[in-house]
Design a protein around this motif. Structure first.
Motif, short mmCIF file in Angstrom:
data_model
loop_
_atom_site.label_atom_id
_atom_site.label_comp_id
_atom_site.label_asym_id
_atom_site.label_seq_id
_atom_site.Cartn_x
_atom_site.Cartn_y
_atom_site.Cartn_z
N LEU A 139 0.84 -1.19 0.00
CA LEU A 139 0.00 0.00 0.00
C LEU A 139 0.89 1.24 0.00
CD1 LEU A 139 -2.51 -1.29 2.69
CD2 LEU A 139 -2.87 -1.18 0.21
N TYR A 140 0.60 2.17 -0.92
CA TYR A 140 1.44 3.34 -1.14
C TYR A 140 0.65 4.62 -0.87
CZ TYR A 140 4.69 6.43 -3.62
OH TYR A 140 5.58 7.42 -3.96
N ASN A 141 1.14 5.43 0.08
CA ASN A 141 0.53 6.71 0.42
C ASN A 141 0.99 7.74 -0.61
OD1 ASN A 141 -0.08 9.26 1.48
ND2 ASN A 141 0.37 8.64 3.58
N THR A 142 0.04 8.25 -1.40
CA THR A 142 0.41 9.17 -2.48
C THR A 142 0.78 10.57 -1.97
OG1 THR A 142 -1.91 9.78 -2.83
CG2 THR A 142 -1.02 7.97 -4.16
N GLU A 143 0.39 10.91 -0.74
CA GLU A 143 0.74 12.23 -0.19
C GLU A 143 2.17 12.27 0.31
OE1 GLU A 143 -1.91 13.61 2.82
OE2 GLU A 143 -3.53 14.00 1.39
N THR A 144 2.60 11.21 0.98
CA THR A 144 3.93 11.21 1.57
C THR A 144 4.93 10.39 0.76
OG1 THR A 144 3.35 9.32 2.97
CG2 THR A 144 3.04 11.53 3.91
N SER A 145 4.46 9.75 -0.30
CA SER A 145 5.30 8.94 -1.17
C SER A 145 6.06 7.86 -0.41
CB SER A 145 6.30 9.83 -1.94
OG SER A 145 5.59 10.78 -2.70
N ASP A 146 5.33 7.14 0.44
CA ASP A 146 5.94 6.01 1.13
C ASP A 146 4.91 4.90 1.32
OD1 ASP A 146 4.39 7.24 3.07
OD2 ASP A 146 5.88 7.15 4.64
N TYR A 147 5.40 3.74 1.67
CA TYR A 147 4.52 2.60 1.87
C TYR A 147 3.94 2.65 3.27
CZ TYR A 147 6.37 0.78 -2.48
OH TYR A 147 6.70 0.62 -3.79
N VAL A 148 2.70 2.17 3.39
CA VAL A 148 2.00 2.17 4.67
C VAL A 148 1.43 0.79 4.95
CG1 VAL A 148 1.42 4.63 4.64
CG2 VAL A 148 -0.14 2.99 3.58
N THR A 149 1.12 0.58 6.21
CA THR A 149 0.52 -0.68 6.64
C THR A 149 -0.96 -0.45 6.94
OG1 THR A 149 0.96 -0.25 8.98
CG2 THR A 149 2.70 -1.38 7.72
N LEU A 150 -1.66 -1.52 7.22
CA LEU A 150 -3.07 -1.40 7.62
C LEU A 150 -3.18 -0.59 8.91
CD1 LEU A 150 -4.68 -4.89 6.97
CD2 LEU A 150 -5.10 -2.75 5.76
N GLU A 151 -2.25 -0.79 9.83
CA GLU A 151 -2.30 -0.04 11.08
C GLU A 151 -2.09 1.45 10.83
OE1 GLU A 151 -3.26 0.83 14.75
OE2 GLU A 151 -3.47 -1.16 13.89
N ASP A 152 -1.23 1.81 9.89
CA ASP A 152 -1.04 3.22 9.53
C ASP A 152 -2.36 3.81 9.02
OD1 ASP A 152 1.72 3.16 10.10
OD2 ASP A 152 2.21 2.53 8.05
N ILE A 153 -3.05 3.05 8.19
CA ILE A 153 -4.33 3.51 7.65
C ILE A 153 -5.34 3.67 8.78
CG2 ILE A 153 -6.26 2.88 6.14
CD1 ILE A 153 -4.12 1.55 4.29
N ALA A 154 -5.36 2.74 9.72
CA ALA A 154 -6.26 2.84 10.87
C ALA A 154 -5.97 4.11 11.66
CB ALA A 154 -6.13 1.60 11.76
N VAL A 155 -4.69 4.47 11.82
CA VAL A 155 -4.33 5.70 12.54
C VAL A 155 -4.84 6.93 11.79
CG1 VAL A 155 -2.37 7.14 13.25
CG2 VAL A 155 -2.35 4.69 13.72
#
Length: 180
Positions: free
Chosen positions: A18-34
């Motif tokens: 999963l790639y966060n387009t705002e910060t240009s880095d990969y994220v986890t499900l827990e990051d998305i939950a946060v």
């Protein structure tokens, strides 16, 4: 500066990363939950097909939290949800759930508004500590569903839930006397 009104776009690559387009880095499900606990809307899209996968990933986040013992949904509710998929109630259930959560959020917002600095009680000694306990209580009762208030921000003084309930009742009694 990001636009918090616009959903955070997360792209899922073929590798399922999963790639966060705002910060240009990969994220986890827990990051998305946060992100969601902090009040941010997210949209998860498959990079190749363009399919919206948001619902699938939100359900996965819920399933992971439930499997770790962070039970928010009672078994009876889960059973009724499963039944609703095969009954005529399926058309009513989504609207009912949405309305119920909206009422919960509105109630929490009003309670927190009553605890803001505009309140005449704000000048009272110890008011900020009571407000923080109220916030922690709402966080504990809702599992962090309040936008803008994350579990990590709330203080854990080691108080048990009964003590917090007693303090909340006393504070509500004082507020009702002042508003009369």
């Amino acid at each position: 500066m990001t636009d918090n009104n616009k959903p955070l776009l997360i792209k899922r690559y073929a590798s399922r990363r999963l790639y966060n387009t705002e910060t240009s880095d990969y994220v986890t499900l827990e990051d998305i939950a946060v992100f969601i606990r902090e009040g941010r809307d997210v949209q998860i899209v498959d990079l190749k097909s363009g399919d919206d996968l948001t619902r699938q990933y939100l359900l996965q986040i819920i399933a992971e939290h439930e499997s770790r013992g962070e039970n928010v949904l009672p078994v009876d509710v889960l059973t009724d949800l499963v039944r609703s998929y095969t009954s005529q109630a399926a058309s009513v259930v989504p609207q009912f759930l949405q309305a119920s959560f909206e009422m919960l959020r509105e109630g929490q917002s009003k309670a927190m508004e009553n605890m803001t600095k505009a309140n005449p009680m704000a000048a009272m000694p110890g008011f900020e500590a009571m407000r923080a306990q109220q916030e922690a209580f709402f966080n504990a009762m809702t599992g962090g569903m309040m936008p803008g208030v994350s579990k990590s921000e709330s203080k854990d003084d080691g108080d048990d839930l009964d003590q917090i309930k007693d303090q909340l009742a006393a504070l509500q009694e004082k507020l009702s006397k002042i508003s009369k």
